[in-house]
Scaffold this motif. Structure first.
Motif, short mmCIF file in Angstrom:
data_model
loop_
_atom_site.label_atom_id
_atom_site.label_comp_id
_atom_site.label_asym_id
_atom_site.label_seq_id
_atom_site.Cartn_x
_atom_site.Cartn_y
_atom_site.Cartn_z
N LYS A 33 12.41 43.87 20.56
CA LYS A 33 11.74 42.61 20.87
C LYS A 33 11.38 42.55 22.35
N ALA A 34 12.25 43.01 23.21
CA ALA A 34 12.00 42.98 24.66
C ALA A 34 10.79 43.83 25.02
N ILE A 39 3.99 43.50 26.03
CA ILE A 39 2.61 43.86 25.70
C ILE A 39 1.86 42.59 25.30
N THR A 40 0.77 42.30 26.00
CA THR A 40 0.06 41.04 25.80
C THR A 40 -0.67 40.96 24.46
N THR A 41 -1.02 42.09 23.87
CA THR A 41 -1.77 42.08 22.61
C THR A 41 -0.87 42.15 21.38
N MET A 42 0.44 42.16 21.61
CA MET A 42 1.40 42.27 20.51
C MET A 42 2.35 41.08 20.51
N LYS A 43 2.93 40.80 19.36
CA LYS A 43 3.95 39.75 19.27
C LYS A 43 5.05 40.21 18.33
N TRP A 44 6.24 39.69 18.53
CA TRP A 44 7.40 40.06 17.71
C TRP A 44 7.44 39.18 16.47
N ASP A 45 7.56 39.80 15.31
CA ASP A 45 7.66 39.09 14.04
C ASP A 45 9.13 39.08 13.63
N ASP A 46 9.76 37.92 13.73
CA ASP A 46 11.19 37.81 13.42
C ASP A 46 11.50 38.08 11.95
N ALA A 47 10.59 37.73 11.06
CA ALA A 47 10.81 37.93 9.63
C ALA A 47 10.95 39.41 9.27
N SER A 49 11.17 41.87 11.72
CA SER A 49 11.78 42.56 12.87
C SER A 49 10.91 43.71 13.36
N LYS A 50 9.60 43.43 13.47
CA LYS A 50 8.65 44.44 13.94
C LYS A 50 7.70 43.82 14.95
N CYS A 51 7.13 44.67 15.77
CA CYS A 51 6.12 44.26 16.73
C CYS A 51 4.77 44.39 16.04
N VAL A 52 4.01 43.30 15.99
CA VAL A 52 2.73 43.28 15.29
C VAL A 52 1.63 42.83 16.22
N LYS A 53 0.41 43.18 15.86
CA LYS A 53 -0.75 42.80 16.66
C LYS A 53 -1.00 41.30 16.50
N LYS A 54 -1.36 40.64 17.60
CA LYS A 54 -1.63 39.19 17.57
C LYS A 54 -2.85 38.87 16.76
#
Length: 54
Positions: A33-34, A39-47, A49-54
Motif C-alpha cells: 500500500k505504501a 504513484i499518482t496514477t495508481m490507487k490501493w484497492d482495500d477489497a 489488496s492490490k494496486c490498481v489504475k485510477k
C-alpha cells in the motif's frame, strides 16, 4: 498476397501495441500500500489488496 501479409502485420503490431502497456503495468504494479500511494496514477484497492489504475 503481399497486401494481405502487410495488413496482417499491421494489425498484429496494433494489437501488440494495445496489449503491451497493460502487461507492463501488471508486472510493475507495487505490491504494498505504501509503494502504491507514491504513484499518482495508481490507487490501493482495500477489497482486493492490490494496486490498481485510477
Amino acid at each position: 498476397m503481399s497486401k494481405k501479409l502487410l495488413s496482417t502485420a499491421i494489425l498484429a503490431a496494433i494489437a501488440f501495441g494495445a496489449v503491451a502497456p497493460g502487461i507492463a503495468m501488471a508486472k510493475d504494479a507495487p505490491k504494498t500500500k505504501a509503494a502504491c500511494e507514491k504513484i499518482t496514477t495508481m490507487k490501493w484497492d482495500d477489497a482486493s489488496s492490490k494496486c490498481v489504475k485510477k
